[in-house]
Design a protein around this motif. Structure first.
Motif, PDB file in Angstrom:
ATOM      1  N   LYS A  92      62.264  85.528  62.257  1.00  0.00           N
ATOM      2  CA  LYS A  92      62.035  85.579  63.708  1.00  0.00           C
ATOM      3  C   LYS A  92      63.283  85.257  64.528  1.00  0.00           C
ATOM      4  N   PRO A  93      64.021  84.200  64.217  1.00  0.00           N
ATOM      5  CA  PRO A  93      65.250  83.950  64.986  1.00  0.00           C
ATOM      6  C   PRO A  93      66.294  85.054  64.829  1.00  0.00           C
ATOM      7  N   VAL A  94      66.345  85.654  63.650  1.00  0.00           N
ATOM      8  CA  VAL A  94      67.297  86.739  63.418  1.00  0.00           C
ATOM      9  C   VAL A  94      66.912  87.946  64.277  1.00  0.00           C
ATOM     10  N   ILE A  95      65.621  88.275  64.287  1.00  0.00           N
ATOM     11  CA  ILE A  95      65.139  89.371  65.127  1.00  0.00           C
ATOM     12  C   ILE A  95      65.465  89.090  66.589  1.00  0.00           C
ATOM     13  N   GLY A  96      65.208  87.863  67.030  1.00  0.00           N
ATOM     14  CA  GLY A  96      65.515  87.475  68.414  1.00  0.00           C
ATOM     15  C   GLY A  96      66.984  87.613  68.743  1.00  0.00           C
ATOM     16  N   THR A  97      67.840  87.250  67.816  1.00  0.00           N
ATOM     17  CA  THR A  97      69.282  87.368  68.032  1.00  0.00           C
ATOM     18  C   THR A  97      69.689  88.823  68.177  1.00  0.00           C
ATOM     19  N   VAL A  98      69.160  89.677  67.327  1.00  0.00           N
ATOM     20  CA  VAL A  98      69.515  91.099  67.401  1.00  0.00           C
ATOM     21  C   VAL A  98      68.955  91.711  68.694  1.00  0.00           C
ATOM     22  N   LEU A  99      67.735  91.376  69.036  1.00  0.00           N
ATOM     23  CA  LEU A  99      67.139  91.923  70.265  1.00  0.00           C
ATOM     24  C   LEU A  99      67.873  91.457  71.522  1.00  0.00           C
TER      25      LEU A  99
END
Length: 126
Positions: free
Chosen positions: A68-75
């Protein structure tokens, strides 16, 4: 005994993608393409990044941890003392983001579960 340990070690490395079959290979192949076209200038094709500017993704616990944090960073991008990562939400669709994250979570010796487009979609809405 040694052979059994080797078999278990190989299985542990491959386990995140065993259930994916051909679809998993396709996802990672697409992810590699998205990564090479959008991320490798900063994080390098080998995932080792550029010291002090762009963090290494190879061997990175953050990348291999909770997705989830990785997805948030990319988004949404990330601003920090090391530099700026751009937000990709307006440039890549959920399938492309999921594929790229799945690739970085399983390239260069990293091992982590793949990310599904639905995972990205749910976080994009927040």
């Amino acid at each position: 005994m040694r052979l059994w340990f080797t078999v278990l070690s190989v299985a542990a490395v491959l386990a995140p993608n065993l259930a994916l079959g051909q679809a998993g290979g396709d996802l990672l192949k697409q992810g590699q393409e998205v990564y090479e076209n959008n991320c490798s200038d900063c994080h390098r094709s080998n995932g080792e990044g550029l010291p002090v500017k762009f963090p290494a993704l190879k061997g990175n616990a953050y990348v291999q941890g909770d997705p989830k944090p990785v997805i948030g960073t990319v988004l949404n991008g990330r601003k920090g003392n090391l530099g700026l990562m751009p937000a990709w939400r307006e440039h890549l669709n959920d399938g492309q983001i999921a594929a790229a994250i799945s690739y970085i979570r399983n390239a260069w010796g990293n091992t982590a579960a793949v990310v599904k487009p639905e995972d990205v979609t749910s976080l994009r809405k927040k």
